[in-house]
Design an enzyme around this catalytic site. Structure first.
Site, mmCIF file in Angstrom:
data_model
loop_
_atom_site.group_PDB
_atom_site.id
_atom_site.type_symbol
_atom_site.label_atom_id
_atom_site.label_comp_id
_atom_site.label_asym_id
_atom_site.label_seq_id
_atom_site.Cartn_x
_atom_site.Cartn_y
_atom_site.Cartn_z
ATOM 1 N N ARG A 79 0.908 -1.172 0.068
ATOM 2 C CA ARG A 79 0.144 0.016 -0.050
ATOM 3 C C ARG A 79 0.856 1.161 -0.002
ATOM 4 O O ARG A 79 1.529 1.255 1.025
ATOM 5 C CB ARG A 79 -0.738 -0.051 1.001
ATOM 6 C CG ARG A 79 -1.663 1.215 1.404
ATOM 7 C CD ARG A 79 -2.677 1.172 2.616
ATOM 8 N NE ARG A 79 -3.154 2.456 2.649
ATOM 9 C CZ ARG A 79 -3.271 3.266 3.748
ATOM 10 N NH1 ARG A 79 -2.480 3.130 4.924
ATOM 11 N NH2 ARG A 79 -3.721 4.449 3.740
ATOM 12 N N HIS A 123 -2.794 11.018 0.939
ATOM 13 C CA HIS A 123 -2.275 10.756 2.282
ATOM 14 C C HIS A 123 -1.620 12.003 2.707
ATOM 15 O O HIS A 123 -0.458 11.929 3.014
ATOM 16 C CB HIS A 123 -1.382 9.445 2.306
ATOM 17 C CG HIS A 123 -0.906 9.009 3.395
ATOM 18 N ND1 HIS A 123 -1.036 7.593 3.603
ATOM 19 C CD2 HIS A 123 -0.388 9.373 4.711
ATOM 20 C CE1 HIS A 123 -0.564 7.333 4.936
ATOM 21 N NE2 HIS A 123 -0.270 8.448 5.506
ATOM 22 N N GLU A 168 -7.280 8.247 6.689
ATOM 23 C CA GLU A 168 -7.393 8.931 7.996
ATOM 24 C C GLU A 168 -7.942 10.240 7.863
ATOM 25 O O GLU A 168 -7.486 11.311 8.282
ATOM 26 C CB GLU A 168 -5.879 9.062 8.748
ATOM 27 C CG GLU A 168 -5.521 7.795 8.813
ATOM 28 C CD GLU A 168 -4.327 7.649 9.785
ATOM 29 O OE1 GLU A 168 -4.046 8.816 10.299
ATOM 30 O OE2 GLU A 168 -3.604 6.502 10.232
ATOM 31 N N ASN A 300 -7.090 1.745 10.130
ATOM 32 C CA ASN A 300 -5.743 1.900 10.805
ATOM 33 C C ASN A 300 -5.809 1.663 12.125
ATOM 34 O O ASN A 300 -6.540 2.583 12.783
ATOM 35 C CB ASN A 300 -5.204 3.200 10.534
ATOM 36 C CG ASN A 300 -4.784 3.184 8.798
ATOM 37 O OD1 ASN A 300 -4.817 2.199 8.149
ATOM 38 N ND2 ASN A 300 -4.426 4.522 8.588
ATOM 39 N N TYR A 302 -4.022 1.556 16.087
ATOM 40 C CA TYR A 302 -2.776 1.700 16.880
ATOM 41 C C TYR A 302 -2.893 1.295 18.032
ATOM 42 O O TYR A 302 -2.089 0.764 18.928
ATOM 43 C CB TYR A 302 -2.029 2.821 16.443
ATOM 44 C CG TYR A 302 -1.615 2.871 15.180
ATOM 45 C CD1 TYR A 302 -0.167 2.527 14.883
ATOM 46 C CD2 TYR A 302 -2.202 3.496 14.185
ATOM 47 C CE1 TYR A 302 0.155 2.506 13.552
ATOM 48 C CE2 TYR A 302 -1.453 3.601 12.812
ATOM 49 C CZ TYR A 302 -0.406 3.126 12.465
ATOM 50 O OH TYR A 302 0.098 3.222 11.270
ATOM 51 N N GLU A 358 -3.096 -0.315 8.086
ATOM 52 C CA GLU A 358 -2.042 0.170 9.082
ATOM 53 C C GLU A 358 -2.170 -0.526 10.217
ATOM 54 O O GLU A 358 -3.365 -0.489 11.010
ATOM 55 C CB GLU A 358 -1.902 1.631 9.092
ATOM 56 C CG GLU A 358 -1.514 2.250 7.891
ATOM 57 C CD GLU A 358 -1.150 3.803 8.093
ATOM 58 O OE1 GLU A 358 -1.100 4.134 9.206
ATOM 59 O OE2 GLU A 358 -1.373 4.610 7.226
HETATM 60 O O1 IFM Z 1 3.124 7.454 10.169
HETATM 61 C C1 IFM Z 1 1.481 7.508 10.163
HETATM 62 C C2 IFM Z 1 0.826 7.496 8.845
HETATM 63 O O2 IFM Z 1 1.082 8.365 7.953
HETATM 64 C C3 IFM Z 1 -0.547 7.388 9.220
HETATM 65 N N1 IFM Z 1 -1.037 6.611 10.175
HETATM 66 C C4 IFM Z 1 -0.527 6.629 11.431
HETATM 67 C C5 IFM Z 1 1.074 6.427 11.291
HETATM 68 C C6 IFM Z 1 2.109 6.456 12.633
HETATM 69 O O3 IFM Z 1 1.786 7.661 13.003
#
Ligand code: IFM
Length: 451
Positions: A79, A123, A168, A300, A302, A358
């Site tokens: 990606r 992005h 995002e 995404n 985290y 992500e």
């Molecule tokens: O690096 C970023 C990415 O560009 C978008 N999602 C989160 C990642 C980590 O912060």
């Protein structure tokens, strides 16, 4: 640790992700226009250590080597994002053929290596010329995005099948327009809310255009989502949790899945003065456009968010607290929330298909004397998150693939190069790439479709 063998369904897609500004460099090469990130990073005091993406990983020149690296790791999908100002230096109008050719070569190189390209159109590197006309706060930027999506999908649509319109939108709206931490560095909540609408609208308008140009296209959008939990069972904490969920998750999910902007959030934003003219930026037909059918939702993930009412003096003591286990970004490591998130999305919104576009973590472990990078915390992070994803699949969630963030260390926005998310180490002096232990482990996972 459980010794249970985890095997993913046949055809599950294993990949990694990057984005244009974070790796390409070559900021002024071959006719590229200036982006808002070029401008922002060149403004003193915006980025840690004064870092910029001017050179970054020099991927613009080193992409053949990077594809060879991906091939060596056995990656099945990659990606990446396209830099809008390489294609349309002024945001609209004049096309820069050299920019299109760069991505065309990249796509051909990936296909030759049997790696499926997943293209993200936006992005975050908006052409500065469009920012000068109001950026995402202006509806005309949504129109320009459709022109850009049209140009790119016409050119690459015969070979690219997987398209992601935006990465995002929450970050684009709030981090860039309310918190001032990302380009263009604004601090105005009302502008951020308007921006969120224009970004979603541009997605809705672009999807049919991409489909038309790329008949085999699978089109989706990527949201950064964070499951919200209440720190205690108190009403006060539940209210904060509901607000957070509305602000972060539902504001984007609800309109994309045909439910309009959430009424509780409209009321809350109105009460806070974030909608000075109500929803005047929403015109007839916008919500229908935003709710366009998509083939997949990109997630995404985290970390989770623990919500606490810090003001109520009589609040209950917290029963849920952030663990000590945090990455170098300060983000809590909590894999079970990925299962919760995937389940919630499947059962509440029913996207036909999901991809984790992500997931990853920042740790700065570097090479030892022998050139080995023992990033054991990253390896464990990935293993734990893969395990939760597998559990969700077993529960019926149609998760079809997983993209680790990131293929290699890169420019982490306002943190510059100080944060390293890569499974491959990058020496920014020499541009040498060195797979970390997590990359070698991932190679094995891919080879066995599990672990
Ligand atoms: O690096 C970023 C990415 O560009 C978008 N999602 C989160 C990642 C980590 O912060």
């Amino acid at each position: 640790m459980s010794s249970e063998k985890i095997v993913f369904p046949d055809g599950f897609l294993w990949g990694t992700a990057t984005s244009s500004y974070q790796i390409e460099g070559a900021w002024q090469v071959d006719g590229k226009g200036e982006s808002i990130w070029d401008r922002f990073a060149h403004t003193q005091g915006k980025i840690k250590n004064g870092d910029t993406g001017d050179v970054a990983n020099d991927h613009y020149h080193r992409w053949p080597q990077d594809i060879a690296l991906m091939q060596d790791l056995g990656l099945q999908a990659y990606r990446f994002s396209i830099a809008w100002p390489r294609i349309l230096p002024a945001g609209r109008g004049q096309i820069n053929q050299a920019g299109l050719d760069f991505y065309s070569r990249l796509v051909d190189g990936l296909l030759e290596a049997n790696i499926r390209p997943f293209v993200t159109l936006y992005h975050w590197d908006l052409p500065q010329a469009l920012q000068d006309e109001g950026g995402w706060a202006a509806r005309s930027t949504a129109e320009a995005f459709v022109e850009y999506a049209d140009v790119v999908s016409r050119y690459l649509g015969d070979r690219v099948q997987n398209w992601i319109t935006h990465n995002e939108p929450w970050v684009v709206a709030y981090v860039a327009h309310a918190f001032g931490e990302h380009a263009p560095g604004m601090r105005d909540f009302a502008t951020a809310v308007t921006t969120s609408h224009h970004v979603l609208l541009s997605h809705g308008w672009a999807v049919p255009v991409i489909r038309q140009n790329s008949p085999e296209a699978q089109v989706g959008i990527t949201l950064n989502l964070s499951p919200s939990v209440a720190a205690s069972p108190s009403a006060a904490d539940y209210q904060v949790m509901r607000y957070h969920d509305g602000f972060f998750n539902r504001w984007f999910l609800d309109p994309l899945y045909g439910r309009h902007y959430p009424a509780d959030m409209v009321a809350a934003y109105q009460a806070q003065g974030y909608l000075p003219n109500g929803l005047d930026f929403v015109r007839n037909g916008d919500l229908e456009a935003i709710a366009v059918h998509t083939d997949f939702l990109g997630i995404n993930y985290y970390s989770r968010s623990i919500n606490r009412d810090e003001v109520a003096a009589d609040n209950l003591p917290p029963t849920v607290v952030k663990r000590d286990d945090v990455t170098e970004m300060g983000w809590e490591v909590y894999a079970p929330a990925l299962f919760d998130l995937l389940s919630r999305l499947h059962f509440d919104y029913q996207p036909p298909k999901l991809y984790i576009t992500e997931n990853g973590c920042s740790y700065s472990d570097g090479p030892d004397g022998n050139g080995r990078i023992a990033d054991t915390r990253r390896l464990k992070y990935l293993r734990d998150h893969f395990t939760q994803a597998h559990k969700a699949i077993q529960n019926g969630v149609p998760l079809d693939g997983y993209f680790v963030w990131s293929l290699m260390d890169n420019f982490e926005w306002a943190h510059g190069f100080s944060q390293r998310f890569g499974i491959v180490w990058v020496d920014y002096e020499t541009q040498e790439r060195l797979p970390k232990d997590s990359a070698l482990w991932y190679k094995d996972v891919i080879a066995h479709n599990g672990f």
